[in-house]
Design a protein around this motif. Structure first.
Motif, PDB file in Angstrom:
ATOM      1  N   GLU A   1       0.867  -1.180   0.000  1.00 40.26           N
ATOM      2  CA  GLU A   1       0.000   0.000   0.000  1.00 40.26           C
ATOM      3  C   GLU A   1       0.907   1.234   0.000  1.00 40.26           C
ATOM      4  O   GLU A   1       1.165   1.837   1.042  1.00 40.26           O
ATOM      5  CB  GLU A   1      -0.905  -0.017   1.237  1.00 40.26           C
ATOM      6  N   LYS A   2       1.413   1.578  -1.203  1.00 37.92           N
ATOM      7  CA  LYS A   2       2.418   2.638  -1.281  1.00 37.92           C
ATOM      8  C   LYS A   2       2.239   3.584  -2.468  1.00 37.92           C
ATOM      9  O   LYS A   2       2.963   4.567  -2.577  1.00 37.92           O
ATOM     10  CB  LYS A   2       3.817   2.014  -1.365  1.00 37.92           C
ATOM     11  N   LEU A   3       1.289   3.322  -3.363  1.00 37.89           N
ATOM     12  CA  LEU A   3       1.122   4.163  -4.541  1.00 37.89           C
ATOM     13  C   LEU A   3       0.287   5.399  -4.214  1.00 37.89           C
ATOM     14  O   LEU A   3      -0.643   5.334  -3.407  1.00 37.89           O
ATOM     15  CB  LEU A   3       0.471   3.368  -5.672  1.00 37.89           C
ATOM     16  N   ASP A   4       0.606   6.519  -4.870  1.00 38.33           N
ATOM     17  CA  ASP A   4      -0.062   7.781  -4.575  1.00 38.33           C
ATOM     18  C   ASP A   4      -0.676   8.451  -5.800  1.00 38.33           C
ATOM     19  O   ASP A   4      -1.336   9.479  -5.667  1.00 38.33           O
ATOM     20  CB  ASP A   4       0.923   8.771  -3.948  1.00 38.33           C
ATOM     21  N   GLY A   5      -0.455   7.903  -6.995  1.00 33.68           N
ATOM     22  CA  GLY A   5      -0.932   8.559  -8.204  1.00 33.68           C
ATOM     23  C   GLY A   5      -2.419   8.387  -8.440  1.00 33.68           C
ATOM     24  O   GLY A   5      -3.125   7.714  -7.683  1.00 33.68           O
ATOM     25  N   GLU A   6      -2.894   9.020  -9.507  1.00 29.82           N
ATOM     26  CA  GLU A   6      -4.304   8.928  -9.869  1.00 29.82           C
ATOM     27  C   GLU A   6      -4.595   7.618 -10.604  1.00 29.82           C
ATOM     28  O   GLU A   6      -3.697   6.993 -11.174  1.00 29.82           O
ATOM     29  CB  GLU A   6      -4.681  10.119 -10.743  1.00 29.82           C
ATOM     30  N   THR A   7      -5.865   7.238 -10.604  1.00 28.97           N
ATOM     31  CA  THR A   7      -6.266   5.991 -11.239  1.00 28.97           C
ATOM     32  C   THR A   7      -7.536   6.202 -12.051  1.00 28.97           C
ATOM     33  O   THR A   7      -8.516   6.761 -11.536  1.00 28.97           O
ATOM     34  CB  THR A   7      -6.524   4.880 -10.200  1.00 28.97           C
ATOM     35  N   SER A   8      -7.530   5.749 -13.281  1.00 29.93           N
ATOM     36  CA  SER A   8      -8.721   5.840 -14.125  1.00 29.93           C
ATOM     37  C   SER A   8      -9.808   4.908 -13.607  1.00 29.93           C
ATOM     38  O   SER A   8      -9.538   3.764 -13.226  1.00 29.93           O
ATOM     39  CB  SER A   8      -8.360   5.457 -15.565  1.00 29.93           C
ATOM     40  N   ARG A   9     -11.034   5.388 -13.591  1.00 29.29           N
ATOM     41  CA  ARG A   9     -12.150   4.532 -13.184  1.00 29.29           C
ATOM     42  C   ARG A   9     -12.247   3.283 -14.059  1.00 29.29           C
ATOM     43  O   ARG A   9     -12.574   2.202 -13.580  1.00 29.29           O
ATOM     44  CB  ARG A   9     -13.468   5.310 -13.240  1.00 29.29           C
ATOM     45  N   ALA A  10     -11.961   3.445 -15.342  1.00 26.11           N
ATOM     46  CA  ALA A  10     -12.020   2.295 -16.249  1.00 26.11           C
ATOM     47  C   ALA A  10     -10.982   1.244 -15.864  1.00 26.11           C
ATOM     48  O   ALA A  10     -11.256   0.037 -15.937  1.00 26.11           O
ATOM     49  CB  ALA A  10     -11.807   2.748 -17.686  1.00 26.11           C
ATOM     50  N   ALA A  11      -9.785   1.684 -15.449  1.00 22.92           N
ATOM     51  CA  ALA A  11      -8.745   0.744 -15.037  1.00 22.92           C
ATOM     52  C   ALA A  11      -9.141   0.016 -13.760  1.00 22.92           C
ATOM     53  O   ALA A  11      -8.893  -1.187 -13.609  1.00 22.92           O
ATOM     54  CB  ALA A  11      -7.420   1.478 -14.844  1.00 22.92           C
ATOM     55  N   VAL A  12      -9.775   0.738 -12.833  1.00 25.39           N
ATOM     56  CA  VAL A  12     -10.241   0.098 -11.601  1.00 25.39           C
ATOM     57  C   VAL A  12     -11.287  -0.963 -11.925  1.00 25.39           C
ATOM     58  O   VAL A  12     -11.226  -2.102 -11.439  1.00 25.39           O
ATOM     59  CB  VAL A  12     -10.825   1.135 -10.623  1.00 25.39           C
ATOM     60  N   ALA A  13     -12.245  -0.602 -12.762  1.00 27.84           N
ATOM     61  CA  ALA A  13     -13.311  -1.536 -13.124  1.00 27.84           C
ATOM     62  C   ALA A  13     -12.742  -2.771 -13.819  1.00 27.84           C
ATOM     63  O   ALA A  13     -13.132  -3.908 -13.506  1.00 27.84           O
ATOM     64  CB  ALA A  13     -14.327  -0.846 -14.026  1.00 27.84           C
ATOM     65  N   GLU A  14     -11.813  -2.571 -14.752  1.00 29.93           N
ATOM     66  CA  GLU A  14     -11.238  -3.713 -15.460  1.00 29.93           C
ATOM     67  C   GLU A  14     -10.416  -4.591 -14.518  1.00 29.93           C
ATOM     68  O   GLU A  14     -10.441  -5.825 -14.625  1.00 29.93           O
ATOM     69  CB  GLU A  14     -10.368  -3.238 -16.622  1.00 29.93           C
ATOM     70  N   SER A  15      -9.720  -3.966 -13.564  1.00 26.31           N
ATOM     71  CA  SER A  15      -8.938  -4.771 -12.613  1.00 26.31           C
ATOM     72  C   SER A  15      -9.856  -5.607 -11.725  1.00 26.31           C
ATOM     73  O   SER A  15      -9.512  -6.735 -11.352  1.00 26.31           O
ATOM     74  CB  SER A  15      -8.044  -3.872 -11.756  1.00 26.31           C
ATOM     75  N   CYS A  16     -11.036  -5.073 -11.399  1.00 23.33           N
ATOM     76  CA  CYS A  16     -12.017  -5.855 -10.633  1.00 23.33           C
ATOM     77  C   CYS A  16     -12.484  -7.060 -11.441  1.00 23.33           C
ATOM     78  O   CYS A  16     -12.544  -8.192 -10.935  1.00 23.33           O
ATOM     79  CB  CYS A  16     -13.215  -4.983 -10.261  1.00 23.33           C
ATOM     80  N   LEU A  17     -12.834  -6.809 -12.700  1.00 23.49           N
ATOM     81  CA  LEU A  17     -13.306  -7.895 -13.555  1.00 23.49           C
ATOM     82  C   LEU A  17     -12.224  -8.950 -13.730  1.00 23.49           C
ATOM     83  O   LEU A  17     -12.485 -10.161 -13.611  1.00 23.49           O
ATOM     84  CB  LEU A  17     -13.739  -7.333 -14.912  1.00 23.49           C
TER      85      LEU A  17
END
Length: 326
Positions: free
Chosen positions: A272-288
């Motif tokens: 748990e060390k990352l601080d950058g921004e994340t695209s909602r699409a990338a979050v959704a795809e990582s969940c899938l």
């Protein structure tokens, strides 16, 4: 601080040492054992959905495996998406539908869900409130996996009305869902929980100490800990501040309509060390993608969008990145 700011799009809380364990006697103990036994066993969907699965494969979407390991879920299986009308929830629901899954879209308003997500043969709009377990009777019937994308704002806004503050929304709600998953007939194969950057660092000063001013990260962390101790196979996703539409939170990126632009690549870490921004699409795809692969059971990772082409929806490319996480 009076300005409503989303907890990196409603994320998670700090690992408290005294997390309440669910006590449900032999029935919950049996659910734990069944969930572990079923975590990697593929299961065919209902006959009516198999044609959609074949059609999705014909469009290049491999639904069941991107490695030699057995799939956790595959086309035709039913996935419950909690928080389906939120930014990540909307994208995830549409991705699942496109790849032949049956989706139960859970939200407080069936009308709003229908307006945002439309109608489809493999989409079921379900009205319920994760904070109130009595509204979710039978919600997991026939469900193979759960994706919890629900959340609220980190700072006081109108979204806190109706007991939707961080403690209730980000801890009590997910805990209710996990308890239902523990009692699921046949065992829940995977529970994916969208958490947040900073859940292990809110006691180390800004920016996460500020983000946690009203306890959203503590609440998320307690939900994570409860899930980890439940016996239900889980994957925890920790994005940074969310970018790209749909803009449903109240943070700076929403006000400025922040976009990822050329940042299509994903940087992921088990720390748990990352601080950058994340695209909602990338979050959704990582969940899938976390739903598809048995080796992602009982894992947690941070995710950040960085410059590059990225894996998009390619299963094999996601497998490479998952297995390279450090």
């Amino acid at each position: 601080l009076g300005l409503g700011v989303s907890p990196w799009s409603t994320t998670h809380g700090r690992a408290l040492r005294s997390v309440t364990r669910s006590r449900g006697g032999s029935k919950l103990a049996g659910a734990h054992a069944r969930a572990a036994a079923l975590s990697a066993r593929p299961q065919r969907g209902p006959p009516g959905m198999r044609q959609q699965q074949r059609e999705a494969r014909g469009h290049g979407a491999c639904l069941c495996r991107a490695s030699e390991e057995p799939a956790v879920v595959q086309g035709g299986d039913t996935i419950l998406v909690a928080g389906a009308t939120g930014g990540v929830g909307q994208i995830l629901t549409k991705k699942l539908l496109q790849r032949g899954f049956h989706v139960k879209a859970l939200s407080r308003s069936k009308q709003k869900s229908r307006e945002l997500l439309g109608d489809a043969a493999n989409l079921e709009h379900v009205e319920g409130d994760i904070i109130r377990k009595e509204t979710m009777a039978g919600i997991l019937d026939g469900v193979s996996a759960v994706c919890c994308c629900a959340g609220t704002t980190a700072f006081p806004t109108l979204r806190w009305l109706g007991d939707n503050d961080p403690e209730k929304n980000s801890f009590f709600g997910p805990r209710n869902l996990v308890e239902l998953a523990m009692q699921s007939e046949g065992g829940m194969r995977r529970f994916v929980f969208v958490s947040s950057a900073g859940v292990k660092r809110y006691d180390q000063g800004p920016p996460y100490s500020i983000l946690n001013a009203f306890g959203v990260l503590v609440a998320k962390e307690k939900a994570e800990d409860f899930l980890k101790q439940s016996g239900v196979p889980y994957t925890i996703v920790r994005p940074g501040r969310l970018t790209d539409a749909p803009y449903t939170s109240y943070d700076l990126n929403t006000l400025l309509k922040g976009e990822s632009g050329t940042r299509k690549e994903v940087l992921m870490s088990v720390e748990e060390k990352l601080d950058g921004e994340t695209s909602r699409a990338a979050v959704a795809e990582s969940c899938l993608q976390s739903l598809l692969h048995s080796f992602m059971a009982n894992t947690e990772f941070s995710i950040e969008s960085v410059v590059g082409e990225g894996p998009d929806t390619d299963n094999q490319e996601w497998v490479k990145r998952f297995k390279a996480m450090a």
